[in-house]
Structures are given as structure tokens and as C-alpha cells.
Design a protein around this motif. Structure first.
Motif, PDB file in Angstrom:
ATOM      1  N   ILE A   1      -0.747  18.543  42.289  1.00  0.00           N
ATOM      2  CA  ILE A   1       0.379  18.052  41.486  1.00  0.00           C
ATOM      3  C   ILE A   1       0.807  16.713  42.074  1.00  0.00           C
ATOM      4  N   ASP A   2       1.024  15.715  41.224  1.00  0.00           N
ATOM      5  CA  ASP A   2       1.336  14.384  41.753  1.00  0.00           C
ATOM      6  C   ASP A   2       2.839  14.219  42.006  1.00  0.00           C
ATOM      7  N   ARG A   3       3.210  13.055  42.494  1.00  0.00           N
ATOM      8  CA  ARG A   3       4.604  12.830  42.910  1.00  0.00           C
ATOM      9  C   ARG A   3       5.580  12.917  41.735  1.00  0.00           C
ATOM     10  N   LYS A   4       5.063  12.665  40.542  1.00  0.00           N
ATOM     11  CA  LYS A   4       5.925  12.741  39.368  1.00  0.00           C
ATOM     12  C   LYS A   4       6.008  14.158  38.803  1.00  0.00           C
ATOM     13  N   GLY A   5       5.318  15.101  39.464  1.00  0.00           N
ATOM     14  CA  GLY A   5       5.406  16.476  39.028  1.00  0.00           C
ATOM     15  C   GLY A   5       4.389  16.860  37.963  1.00  0.00           C
ATOM     16  N   GLN A   6       3.371  16.027  37.758  1.00  0.00           N
ATOM     17  CA  GLN A   6       2.331  16.366  36.789  1.00  0.00           C
ATOM     18  C   GLN A   6       1.178  17.105  37.469  1.00  0.00           C
ATOM     19  N   LEU A   7       0.640  18.110  36.785  1.00  0.00           N
ATOM     20  CA  LEU A   7      -0.562  18.798  37.266  1.00  0.00           C
ATOM     21  C   LEU A   7      -1.756  17.897  36.989  1.00  0.00           C
ATOM     22  N   ARG A   8      -2.471  17.512  38.047  1.00  0.00           N
ATOM     23  CA  ARG A   8      -3.551  16.536  37.893  1.00  0.00           C
ATOM     24  C   ARG A   8      -4.941  17.124  38.104  1.00  0.00           C
ATOM     25  N   LEU A   9      -5.010  18.232  38.798  1.00  0.00           N
ATOM     26  CA  LEU A   9      -6.320  18.860  39.028  1.00  0.00           C
ATOM     27  C   LEU A   9      -6.137  20.365  39.086  1.00  0.00           C
ATOM     28  N   GLN A  10      -7.032  21.087  38.433  1.00  0.00           N
ATOM     29  CA  GLN A  10      -7.098  22.547  38.559  1.00  0.00           C
ATOM     30  C   GLN A  10      -8.559  22.906  38.651  1.00  0.00           C
ATOM     31  N   HIS A  11      -8.944  23.571  39.747  1.00  0.00           N
ATOM     32  CA  HIS A  11     -10.358  23.853  39.985  1.00  0.00           C
ATOM     33  C   HIS A  11     -10.541  25.282  40.476  1.00  0.00           C
ATOM     34  N   PHE A  12     -11.390  26.034  39.801  1.00  0.00           N
ATOM     35  CA  PHE A  12     -11.747  27.392  40.213  1.00  0.00           C
ATOM     36  C   PHE A  12     -13.029  27.324  41.036  1.00  0.00           C
ATOM     37  N   GLY A  13     -13.003  27.927  42.207  1.00  0.00           N
ATOM     38  CA  GLY A  13     -14.169  27.899  43.088  1.00  0.00           C
ATOM     39  C   GLY A  13     -13.979  26.843  44.160  1.00  0.00           C
ATOM     40  N   HIS A  14     -15.073  26.426  44.761  1.00  0.00           N
ATOM     41  CA  HIS A  14     -14.943  25.521  45.902  1.00  0.00           C
ATOM     42  C   HIS A  14     -15.064  24.058  45.501  1.00  0.00           C
ATOM     43  N   LEU A  15     -14.196  23.251  46.088  1.00  0.00           N
ATOM     44  CA  LEU A  15     -14.312  21.790  46.038  1.00  0.00           C
ATOM     45  C   LEU A  15     -14.793  21.321  47.405  1.00  0.00           C
ATOM     46  N   GLU A  16     -15.705  20.389  47.433  1.00  0.00           N
ATOM     47  CA  GLU A  16     -16.100  19.854  48.730  1.00  0.00           C
ATOM     48  C   GLU A  16     -14.924  19.106  49.365  1.00  0.00           C
ATOM     49  N   ASP A  17     -14.886  19.126  50.689  1.00  0.00           N
ATOM     50  CA  ASP A  17     -13.795  18.477  51.424  1.00  0.00           C
ATOM     51  C   ASP A  17     -13.641  17.007  51.049  1.00  0.00           C
ATOM     52  N   MET A  18     -14.757  16.312  50.895  1.00  0.00           N
ATOM     53  CA  MET A  18     -14.658  14.876  50.611  1.00  0.00           C
ATOM     54  C   MET A  18     -14.020  14.641  49.253  1.00  0.00           C
ATOM     55  N   GLU A  19     -14.349  15.494  48.307  1.00  0.00           N
ATOM     56  CA  GLU A  19     -13.799  15.348  46.953  1.00  0.00           C
ATOM     57  C   GLU A  19     -12.309  15.674  46.940  1.00  0.00           C
ATOM     58  N   LEU A  20     -11.930  16.750  47.616  1.00  0.00           N
ATOM     59  CA  LEU A  20     -10.505  17.080  47.671  1.00  0.00           C
ATOM     60  C   LEU A  20      -9.738  16.001  48.430  1.00  0.00           C
ATOM     61  N   GLY A  21     -10.309  15.525  49.530  1.00  0.00           N
ATOM     62  CA  GLY A  21      -9.665  14.454  50.289  1.00  0.00           C
ATOM     63  C   GLY A  21      -9.450  13.215  49.438  1.00  0.00           C
ATOM     64  N   ALA A  22     -10.465  12.856  48.645  1.00  0.00           N
ATOM     65  CA  ALA A  22     -10.353  11.664  47.789  1.00  0.00           C
ATOM     66  C   ALA A  22      -9.260  11.846  46.749  1.00  0.00           C
ATOM     67  N   ALA A  23      -9.184  13.033  46.158  1.00  0.00           N
ATOM     68  CA  ALA A  23      -8.159  13.285  45.140  1.00  0.00           C
ATOM     69  C   ALA A  23      -6.762  13.220  45.758  1.00  0.00           C
ATOM     70  N   ILE A  24      -6.603  13.805  46.930  1.00  0.00           N
ATOM     71  CA  ILE A  24      -5.306  13.744  47.612  1.00  0.00           C
ATOM     72  C   ILE A  24      -4.983  12.295  47.980  1.00  0.00           C
ATOM     73  N   GLY A  25      -5.965  11.579  48.514  1.00  0.00           N
ATOM     74  CA  GLY A  25      -5.741  10.182  48.889  1.00  0.00           C
ATOM     75  C   GLY A  25      -5.286   9.340  47.708  1.00  0.00           C
TER      76      GLY A  25
END
Lengths: 160, 160, 160, 160
Positions: A127-151
Motif C-alpha cells: 500500500i503506498d503513502r496515499k493509501g492506495q493498494l498497489r500490489l497484491q501477489h499470491f505465492g512467492h515474490l523474489e526478494d529483488m522484485e519486492l525490494g524494487a517495489a518497496i523502493g
């Protein structure tokens, strides 16, 4: 990130690891990582929760909030109690806040899990700073991909 | 292998994954790998039990018996019931027989765990074809080391 | 173990990590693990050689000899020199003896690789105390399986 | 990210995996990940290069450029030739452009490695869209941390 929509409210029966209930409104302005899990879900224990702990540690000095959601939809007798979850969180050294998703009055999936139309556990939400849901993922996300999305979401918050 | 002594009898409250109770006497002539675990013990879940499953699969056509022993000494409310253990075995696809170590009348460590003077979970035991306890190890054994110990004991049984 | 035949002689151009050439005859009475590899083979570097190092360490006090065989069949310009191999062994801290398989006079596979009809690298060989080739495997063996095979062969040597 | 300075120019003797030499000026507007490595450096082979390949794959549709820099400072006889490096890139399926850092006229560290004051291999660099060096790290970065840094830099480029 694959979406940008208002997230459904959380229906939480009880919170652990936090003195006060946590709300979406109270998190506004921060990036939020939610890991929906079950304590007897092997993929959650081996991958999803360790990843959430890594995020909790890596972004400790940033504006990321890491929240667990215990979405019990099977084996209620084994993992449905607060005591069972508390023992699990203790043993796995999970220190971030965890909410127990409110059971449905009609059985089946708990309420928040239903509201988000989650397909199973683990499910990751961002969820981003404005309170919008930006990603929903069932199962595993690789660390690099999750890190990039958070970044990306952390960076968005600091600009215009 | 570090010892060669008669093993203490098993005090098992209930068995799962087997139609009949399992006894040391009934296993005579086979090599026996015992993994003592708790379902909420992270080291058991991440390392000990996956290793026991690998042994169960690798030695499926040999004379190795793989047996679990649920030695609950903490969090009884969360992991002390047969239902909780059954859900766990189902989710982690553990198909070998598992006995529930009999609780002590005085609390504390369950009876078999006490009789073997186990220091915690996971604990690995190896019993040879003649029924002698040959190895007892608390913590993790590397796969190559456990494989070598099993290989030696299997070989002993086919000679002299 | 899948075979029991006399091993073909080794045709080794040069030895590293040993003051004296190593021969099959000189190893009689010991169990021998041979890892045939190339320094630019990813499967050798990531799995086969680390496994051989684990075996070398685990069985340091036993009768197991661990031997490397550098079977260069491609990229001769990059990995065909003694200097390149020596640098590689230094960087990867490989301290067990390594022989350079003698190139064929006609190009193609080196001589020992041909004599054993190896299909590629890594290839693992196990030779028992009586000097018989007992296992030949192309690709990766799990640690538990290799440990069990070594354990069996070590045990055979001490009986009968 | 720990810095924001103009990067030193690259002194590259030869390029592989690209028809044209690559320059910092030509990369302006893109985020650039540089992995400085040696083909006989175990930490590069086991961690740094696999991570660069993951980044190359994950960000394939984004503005990230992934570049290798072969900074040979030891074992020149084994890893100093173009042929050796080409064989290595082929075996490890490294398809992104790789430059060979120009040797120093006086021996020792190659020129680009010196100019950046790198302490060894692997070293990771990140350059932002404006051409500023934003991160330089010797040793391993966790995937989540590298992903977050890349995500932030990619996001910066699309705003303001």
C-alpha cells in the motif's frame, strides 16, 4: 506493481505485538507491506515470513510498516486460537504487529481475506503513502522484485 | 557414531500415520532413524524434518525405518493436541509414523525425552539392526554425515 | 551403488597438490572418491567441488581418499594450462590432489575421461578398498546419497 | 545509497557481448548497475554474478542497464585473456555487456578499478539517470537491498 485501487478495510479480531489496533487510516503517509499467512502454511513459514522479517530489518529506518495478517481458512482447531499464534510468533521471533483476520459468520474464508479476494497464503500486499493498494501477489515474490517495489513506493512519497 | 547402548523404551501416548503401535522390539533387524521434534520448533521445521523426509525417500527400498517422535515440552496449548499435530503432518506431507511422547505426570519434559536425556529439539537417534542405540545428536547433522552413519549401519546388518 | 568392475587406469599428465603421482594401486585398501571436473563448468563449481570438499573434511579421519581429475574437453585455451588450474585451486581452496587428465592425441575427450566413457562434468566415481569401481555418476548426487555410499564402502573394508 | 558524485571514466581495453563500446555518456538517462568481477573470484561466481543476472532478467523491460567490468588484479596468466573471459561468459550464460578493465602500465590494479578505489571483487556500482555514482559496495549486497536501491533510482528518473 500491478494495481492502484483503494484497499478494502481490515476486519481484525485481535492484534498481537502492538498495544493499539492498527488501521489503514493510521498508516497513511507510510508505505505498508502486509503478509497474509497461516502458521501451518509451509510456504509462509519457509519463504513468506522470513522475507517479511528481512524487509522489517532492512527498512527499519525508513517509512515502511510491516504488518502480518493471520488469515486462517483451514485447520481452525490447530491454528485458530490466539494462544497458538502467540506461541508461533514467539518461536519464529516475529516482532511486527500481526492481526487475526475476523472469521466469517458463515465459515470459509475469514473476512479480510474474502474482501481482498485472496487466493491463498502467503499473499503479499503493498500500500503506498496515499493509501492506495498497489500490489497484491499470491505465492512467492523474489526478494529483488519486492525490494524494487518497496523502493519505488518509498521514493514516490518523498517527491512532489 | 558415538555410542552403543540399549535404547530406553518409548513411552508413546498415541501414534499417527500407522495402523499399529510401533515398538523397538518390532523394529529389530532394521536400522531405525528417529527424529524427535516439536511442530513449533523452527530448526525442526526448516532442517530436521526435511532431512528425515529426504532419508525416508532415499532409503525407501532399504531396511531403514524412519520414525517421528513429537516431544512437546513447551507451548502445550498450541502444539499439545493430536489435532494440531495431525494438521501439521498433513500440511508438511509427513507420511512416516509419528508417536506422541507421553507427557510426564509432573509436567516438564515428556517421558521418552526424559528417558533419553534429550537436550531439546530436533534430536536425531540411530538404532542398529541389533537394537542398539548408536547415535544421539541434538541439533543439526549435515546430510552427508547422517547418510554415512545410515550407510554404515545398513551395511553392518548384511554381514557377519 | 550401481557397478563393481575394475576401473580403467588413470592417464594423468601432471599432478597438483601432491608431491608424488597417485596411482590406483597405491590407493588399494582405501575407499576413493574421484571428482572429475572442469574449472569452467558451472555445475562443478557450484555443486560438485563443494561436495568433494565437504567429503574431504567430513571423512578426514577415515580411510577415504578424495581425488580431483581435471578432464578438460572444451575451452582448452582458457582452462587447459597448469597455471589456470593452479590459480583456480588456490582461489577455491581445494587442497586435495588433482590430476590433469592427459589430452588425447586426436583431440576431443582426454584419455581417462574416454576410458571411463564419462558423459560430461561433473562425474563422481567411488572405488572400494579392493580396488573395484562401485559407482559412476554424471551430474549431481545428493549429499545424503553420496554419504551413504561412502559409509557402506568404508564399513565393508572393516569386516570380513 | 551512500554517495552522489560524478563517476570516474571507464578505461576499457575491449568489450564483449556488445557490438559497440559502451560509455557513461551513452548511458545517460538510464539507471546503470555495474558488477566489477574476476572470473576466478569465488564470491563473484557464487553470488555477485548470479545476482547481476537476476537483475538483468527482472528489470529487462525497464531502464536499467547491467554492465560487467572484468577487473583482473591477480592470476593474470589464468584469467587475463579475452579467450578465457569469453569461455567463462559462455559457460555461465552471461549475456550482458562486459568490458575488460585496462591493465595499468605499472602492474597492480587495472585502471578503472584504481580510479574508483575499489577494494576487491565483487564490487557493485549504481549510477543514476543523471549520471551520478550513487552506490559503491564491496562484497555482497542482499537482493532486497539492491532491488530497493534500483527501484528508488528508477523512480527518481520518472519524476520531477
Amino acid at each position: 506493481m500491478n494495481i492502484s485501487i483503494p484497499p478494502a478495510p481490515w476486519q481484525v479480531q485481535q492484534w498481537l505485538n502492538t498495544p493499539e489496533p492498527i488501521t489503514l487510516a493510521g498508516l497513511r503517509g507510510r508505505v505498508v507491506l502486509v503478509i497474509a499467512f497461516q502458521m501451518l502454511c509451509p510456504g509462509c513459514v519457509s519463504r513468506g515470513l522470513p522475507q517479511a522479517l528481512r524487509a522489517h530489518s532492512l527498512f527499519a529506518d525508513s517509512d515502511l510498516a510491516v504488518i502480518g495478517l493471520h488469515t486462517v481458512f483451514e485447520h481452525h482447531e490447530a491454528q485458530g486460537s490466539r494462544a497458538a499464534l502467540a506461541a508461533f510468533l514467539h518461536e519464529y521471533r516475529i516482532g511486527f504487529p500481526v492481526g487475526i483476520d475476523a472469521p466469517s459468520a458463515y465459515g470459509g474464508l475469514p473476512q479480510t481475506m474474502q474482501a481482498y479476494n485472496m487466493q491463498g497464503t502467503p499473499t503479499t500486499l503493498l500500500i503506498d503513502r496515499k493509501g492506495q493498494l498497489r500490489l497484491q501477489h499470491f505465492g512467492h515474490l523474489e526478494d529483488m522484485e519486492l525490494g524494487a517495489a518497496i523502493g519505488r513506493l518509498l521514493e514516490q512519497g518523498t517527491q512532489g
